[in-house]
Design a protein around this motif. Structure first.
Motif, PDB file in Angstrom:
ATOM      1  N   VAL A  93       0.852  -1.203   0.000  1.00  0.00           N
ATOM      2  CA  VAL A  93       0.000   0.000   0.000  1.00  0.00           C
ATOM      3  C   VAL A  93       0.884   1.248   0.000  1.00  0.00           C
ATOM      4  N   ARG A  94       0.723   2.065  -1.024  1.00  0.00           N
ATOM      5  CA  ARG A  94       1.494   3.298  -1.151  1.00  0.00           C
ATOM      6  C   ARG A  94       0.555   4.483  -0.977  1.00  0.00           C
ATOM      7  N   LEU A  95       1.026   5.442  -0.186  1.00  0.00           N
ATOM      8  CA  LEU A  95       0.180   6.615   0.059  1.00  0.00           C
ATOM      9  C   LEU A  95       0.726   7.809  -0.716  1.00  0.00           C
ATOM     10  N   PRO A  96      -0.110   8.680  -1.222  1.00  0.00           N
ATOM     11  CA  PRO A  96      -1.557   8.722  -1.021  1.00  0.00           C
ATOM     12  C   PRO A  96      -2.362   7.886  -2.035  1.00  0.00           C
ATOM     13  N   GLU A  97      -1.702   7.359  -3.079  1.00  0.00           N
ATOM     14  CA  GLU A  97      -2.504   6.767  -4.174  1.00  0.00           C
ATOM     15  C   GLU A  97      -3.375   5.604  -3.730  1.00  0.00           C
ATOM     16  N   ASP A  98      -2.924   4.805  -2.742  1.00  0.00           N
ATOM     17  CA  ASP A  98      -3.718   3.649  -2.301  1.00  0.00           C
ATOM     18  C   ASP A  98      -4.534   3.951  -1.045  1.00  0.00           C
ATOM     19  N   TRP A  99      -4.789   5.227  -0.805  1.00  0.00           N
ATOM     20  CA  TRP A  99      -5.459   5.634   0.442  1.00  0.00           C
ATOM     21  C   TRP A  99      -6.695   4.780   0.728  1.00  0.00           C
ATOM     22  N   HIS A 100      -7.513   4.537  -0.306  1.00  0.00           N
ATOM     23  CA  HIS A 100      -8.768   3.833  -0.052  1.00  0.00           C
ATOM     24  C   HIS A 100      -8.572   2.332   0.148  1.00  0.00           C
ATOM     25  N   ASP A 101      -7.351   1.847  -0.002  1.00  0.00           N
ATOM     26  CA  ASP A 101      -7.082   0.428   0.296  1.00  0.00           C
ATOM     27  C   ASP A 101      -6.689   0.229   1.757  1.00  0.00           C
ATOM     28  N   LEU A 102      -6.482   1.332   2.462  1.00  0.00           N
ATOM     29  CA  LEU A 102      -6.129   1.181   3.882  1.00  0.00           C
ATOM     30  C   LEU A 102      -7.323   0.586   4.617  1.00  0.00           C
ATOM     31  N   PRO A 103      -7.108  -0.479   5.386  1.00  0.00           N
ATOM     32  CA  PRO A 103      -8.251  -1.058   6.105  1.00  0.00           C
ATOM     33  C   PRO A 103      -8.764  -0.107   7.178  1.00  0.00           C
ATOM     34  N   THR A 104     -10.055  -0.176   7.456  1.00  0.00           N
ATOM     35  CA  THR A 104     -10.605   0.636   8.539  1.00  0.00           C
ATOM     36  C   THR A 104     -10.472  -0.142   9.851  1.00  0.00           C
ATOM     37  N   MET A 105     -10.634   0.566  10.938  1.00  0.00           N
ATOM     38  CA  MET A 105     -10.591  -0.097  12.249  1.00  0.00           C
ATOM     39  C   MET A 105     -11.807   0.351  13.058  1.00  0.00           C
ATOM     40  N   THR A 106     -12.139  -0.457  14.058  1.00  0.00           N
ATOM     41  CA  THR A 106     -13.346  -0.177  14.826  1.00  0.00           C
ATOM     42  C   THR A 106     -13.048  -0.232  16.318  1.00  0.00           C
ATOM     43  N   ARG A 107     -14.071   0.107  17.036  1.00  0.00           N
ATOM     44  CA  ARG A 107     -14.019   0.040  18.496  1.00  0.00           C
ATOM     45  C   ARG A 107     -13.687  -1.386  18.969  1.00  0.00           C
ATOM     46  N   GLU A 108     -14.228  -2.373  18.239  1.00  0.00           N
ATOM     47  CA  GLU A 108     -13.960  -3.761  18.640  1.00  0.00           C
ATOM     48  C   GLU A 108     -12.472  -4.075  18.522  1.00  0.00           C
ATOM     49  N   ASP A 109     -11.814  -3.522  17.505  1.00  0.00           N
ATOM     50  CA  ASP A 109     -10.373  -3.756  17.353  1.00  0.00           C
ATOM     51  C   ASP A 109      -9.618  -3.236  18.572  1.00  0.00           C
ATOM     52  N   VAL A 110     -10.007  -2.048  19.028  1.00  0.00           N
ATOM     53  CA  VAL A 110      -9.331  -1.486  20.211  1.00  0.00           C
ATOM     54  C   VAL A 110      -9.677  -2.313  21.450  1.00  0.00           C
ATOM     55  N   ALA A 111     -10.943  -2.763  21.525  1.00  0.00           N
ATOM     56  CA  ALA A 111     -11.361  -3.570  22.685  1.00  0.00           C
ATOM     57  C   ALA A 111     -10.578  -4.876  22.745  1.00  0.00           C
ATOM     58  N   LEU A 112     -10.360  -5.474  21.581  1.00  0.00           N
ATOM     59  CA  LEU A 112      -9.716  -6.790  21.568  1.00  0.00           C
ATOM     60  C   LEU A 112      -8.203  -6.709  21.677  1.00  0.00           C
ATOM     61  N   HIS A 113      -7.600  -5.672  21.113  1.00  0.00           N
ATOM     62  CA  HIS A 113      -6.137  -5.638  21.026  1.00  0.00           C
ATOM     63  C   HIS A 113      -5.544  -4.339  21.560  1.00  0.00           C
ATOM     64  N   PRO A 114      -5.928  -3.866  22.729  1.00  0.00           N
ATOM     65  CA  PRO A 114      -5.371  -2.566  23.141  1.00  0.00           C
ATOM     66  C   PRO A 114      -3.845  -2.581  23.211  1.00  0.00           C
ATOM     67  N   GLU A 115      -3.272  -3.744  23.543  1.00  0.00           N
ATOM     68  CA  GLU A 115      -1.813  -3.794  23.680  1.00  0.00           C
ATOM     69  C   GLU A 115      -1.111  -3.676  22.335  1.00  0.00           C
ATOM     70  N   HIS A 116      -1.822  -4.012  21.250  1.00  0.00           N
ATOM     71  CA  HIS A 116      -1.209  -3.907  19.924  1.00  0.00           C
ATOM     72  C   HIS A 116      -1.381  -2.519  19.310  1.00  0.00           C
ATOM     73  N   MET A 117      -2.131  -1.675  20.012  1.00  0.00           N
ATOM     74  CA  MET A 117      -2.391  -0.330  19.497  1.00  0.00           C
ATOM     75  C   MET A 117      -1.288   0.650  19.908  1.00  0.00           C
ATOM     76  N   VAL A 118      -0.481   0.265  20.891  1.00  0.00           N
ATOM     77  CA  VAL A 118       0.504   1.196  21.445  1.00  0.00           C
ATOM     78  C   VAL A 118       1.806   1.081  20.636  1.00  0.00           C
ATOM     79  N   PRO A 119       2.251   2.177  20.024  1.00  0.00           N
ATOM     80  CA  PRO A 119       3.458   2.104  19.188  1.00  0.00           C
ATOM     81  C   PRO A 119       4.701   1.674  19.979  1.00  0.00           C
ATOM     82  N   ASP A 120       5.663   1.112  19.242  1.00  0.00           N
ATOM     83  CA  ASP A 120       6.897   0.617  19.873  1.00  0.00           C
ATOM     84  C   ASP A 120       7.642   1.727  20.616  1.00  0.00           C
ATOM     85  N   ASP A 121       7.524   2.955  20.098  1.00  0.00           N
ATOM     86  CA  ASP A 121       8.317   4.029  20.697  1.00  0.00           C
ATOM     87  C   ASP A 121       7.526   4.854  21.719  1.00  0.00           C
ATOM     88  N   ALA A 122       6.318   4.403  22.060  1.00  0.00           N
ATOM     89  CA  ALA A 122       5.534   5.161  23.049  1.00  0.00           C
ATOM     90  C   ALA A 122       6.124   4.947  24.444  1.00  0.00           C
TER      91      ALA A 122
END
Lengths: 463, 196
Positions: A93-122
């Motif tokens: 996926v290359r931006l900006p040309e493939d912008w609409h190919d970026l998958p969307t995310m939902t509240r359920e994604d955050v509910a299920l994987h909060p630990e995967h949401m935190v960047p490595d450098d946070a």
């Protein structure tokens, strides 16, 4: 000169301490459930100043389509440093040309994987964790950061200016009260570094929290906050208590405010009632235009789009799900986050002068009251507070005319829930009314929006 | 990897048939039998070059602990590069010497030399590594295919991937613990001035 600066700093510190003492030790102060702190550090203050300037300088209109260069740059970093995005965004996926190919995310994604949401450098030491208010859908853990939380302040200040209000914050003044009206919530008093040490308190109007019956009136009016934040439930209580306070504005958040209540608030408090569209996951998204019902997009560093159920952008004026990318929470970078709030986008210039696009017809969360067995009222926020203790994605709660209740729950995938425990907890709040509970792992899937009506009532109390 | 070399199968087959002499103990501090410097010098000559004394100093080091695995893999690699395809070209002396003296050191510290003879995956890995160092790719493969296969079979890369995975798992564990700890201490959260 140096001496004078030092003297001034000491004097400010002293004034800040006095303000905090005044807030905490006032004879009519409510019970404090926590030691509040804004956790803002010196480098945050410089960042907040810069953010505040950008809020004005980077404000410009944009059309439908791809995000700005700065948001794209932000995404490029987030997709590399965030485990969740790394795993989900294909490398081709290359931006900006493939912008609409970026998958969307939902509240359920955050509910299920909060630990995967935190960047490595946070920086985990500075990470904060909030649970959502959970007024409608289900509560989730939201990784946050003091800097992102404090950024609400310049945003609110900006909006106050849009309404012609120029608050003056000093270490001697009280900036804001967050008014709640719940059975139970965490309350605190603090001073806010970004607003020069001005005071802040989160108070709960529940009578059991105050020393005397008159205390809420006396405390709030004597401390005289410059503006208020709250939700329709708490403002409705503020009206009922006839608190003689004169704020310059009242921000209303969390759930939709009905026009009748808004009119009464304006009559009583003689100030603008400012609708504020904000999710804890995204931070503030929009504020109500001073000249209409639409919401202008608030911060310059988010990209807002409206998508249909197939994740395709809809044309301007067509209704869809509001989806947000960007922001400034270093612990939760959101890329195409579907908010479950619906509306249309309008990119045409607005007569109020704010060049940012508008969200029109915003709908999502509607407040609801229920009756207990003895006839007293319980609001949906209280039920949400109970339900958030269970691993649910969302729920539908309904009270029938005979007061009996039904609840359908959608547990987080592959997590077992104790139905009896949920029923007992709800019955405790509702006075042992009969509650029929059932589980539906696909609750909401069949709906066009995916968003269920979390609370419904056949009683007249909500009319 | 722009030039096509011999087929992969030819070379892996050659490795599988490595004579016992090339798996014998290298001479270090008067122990062992095989003079690795002499074997390397002989190979370089066959490849069309001439190794200087200083080029061979690395194979005369006397630290048994540090050098043994390197020297043993150097012997196996000498057997591989002694294939008639390389000898016939007479132009691989310089990269071969570089490969033998430095290019295989890290790999030697990870895998025993015998495994590059007995294990099919390790045989393929060594062949691909050697071809890459000589600027070649296996006959019948495109550059992209050769690179993909090289990455897939590369122990060093695999180790890096495994190490990165471990680091990521450790980070996830820490984040999960911090989330749980801070969620329990809800009241510690910074004073947010509005609800959502």
């Amino acid at each position: 000169m140096k001496k004078s600066f030092q003297a001034s700093a000491i004097s400010d510190q002293r004034a800040r301490k006095l303000t905090l003492d005044r807030l905490r030790q006032h004879p009519h102060a409510p019970k404090w459930r926590a030691q509040g702190e804004d956790r803002v550090q010196a480098d945050d203050l410089a960042w907040l100043d810069s953010f505040s300037r950008q809020l004005t300088r980077s404000r410009k209109g944009w059309g439908p389509g791809k995000p700005s260069e700065s948001v794209l740059e932000w995404i490029e970093k987030a997709r590399v440093t965030t485990p969740y995005h790394r795993a989900r965004i294909p490398s081709h996926v290359r931006l900006p040309e493939d912008w609409h190919d970026l998958p969307t995310m939902t509240r359920e994604d955050v509910a299920l994987h909060p630990e995967h949401m935190v960047p490595d450098d946070a920086d985990l030491k500075r990470m904060l964790v909030y649970r959502t208010a959970g007024t409608t859908g289900h509560a989730i853990l939201v990784p946050h950061h003091a800097r992102a939380v404090a950024s609400y302040q310049p945003m609110m200040e900006h909006v106050l200016r849009r309404y012609g209000i120029r608050p003056r914050f000093t270490a001697q003044s009280v900036a804001c009260f967050l008014i709640c009206s719940q059975r139970q919530t965490v309350t605190w008093a603090a001073t806010l570094s970004y607003w020069k040490g001005a005071g802040f308190a989160k108070v709960n109007l529940n009578p059991s929290e105050w020393p005397t019956k008159e205390s809420p009136q006396k405390y709030i009016s004597e401390l005289a906050p410059q503006f208020l934040t709250g939700d329709p439930f708490s403002y409705s209580d503020l009206l009922r208590l006839e608190v003689p306070v004169r704020p310059s504005a009242m921000f209303t958040t969390a759930v939709a405010m009905r026009p009748g209540l808004k009119r009464r608030l304006v009559e009583q408090f003689a100030c603008p009632i400012i609708d504020w569209f904000s999710l804890i996951e995204t931070g503030p998204i929009g504020y109500a235009c001073p000249q209409g019902d639409a919401y202008h997009i608030m911060p310059h560093d988010i990209h807002v789009e409206v998508l249909d159920e197939n994740e395709h952008p809809v044309p301007p004026g067509v209704r869809g799900e509001i989806t947000v990318t960007g922001g400034r929470n270093p612990c939760l970078p959101l890329i195409r986050y579907r908010t479950r709030d619906w509306g249309t986008l309008d990119f045409t210039p607005c007569s109020c002068g704010d060049p940012m696009p508008r969200i029109i017809g915003l709908e999502g969360r509607t407040p609801m009251n229920f009756r207990t067995a003895d006839g007293s009222l319980v609001n949906s926020a209280d039920l949400s507070r109970i339900l958030r203790e269970f691993p649910l994605v969302q729920h539908e709660f309904r009270q029938k005319a005979d007061l009996t209740c039904e609840i359908t729950i959608r547990p987080i995938t592959s997590v077992a829930v104790d139905e009896e425990q949920i029923r007992t907890a709800l019955q405790k709040a509702l006075g042992n009314l009969p509650i029929e509970l059932r589980q539906d792992p696909e609750l909401g899937n069949e709906l066009h929006t995916g968003k269920v009506i979390s609370y419904q009532s056949e009683l007249m109390v909500n009319d | 990897m722009t030039t096509e070399g011999p087929t992969l199968e030819t070379l892996t087959h050659r490795l599988a048939e490595c004579p016992a002499d090339f798996l014998d103990e290298p001479r270090i501090e008067r122990k062992g039998r095989v003079d690795v410097a002499a074997v390397v010098a002989d190979l370089v000559r066959q490849l069309g070059g001439r190794a200087q004394r200083s080029d061979l100093d690395v194979f005369r080091k006397s630290d048994l602990m540090k050098c043994r695995s390197h020297f043993r893999l150097a012997l196996v690699t000498c057997w591989l590069l002694g294939d008639s395809w390389f000898i016939g070209k007479k132009r691989f002396a310089v990269p071969a010497l570089r490969l033998l003296s430095a290019g295989i050191v890290e790999l030697a510290s990870l895998i025993h030399a015998e495994k590059f003879v007995s294990d099919p995956d390790s045989r393929e890995e060594l062949v691909r590594l050697c071809l890459r160092e000589l600027g070649l790719r296996p006959a019948g493969e495109s550059e992209a295919q050769a690179l993909d296969r090289l990455e897939a079979t590369n122990t060093l890369e695999r180790r890096k991937v495994i190490a990165a995975t471990r680091t990521a798992q450790e980070r996830t564990r820490k984040v999960r613990e911090e989330l749980a700890r801070k969620a329990r201490a809800e009241a510690e959260a910074a004073a947010k001035i509005s609800r959502e």
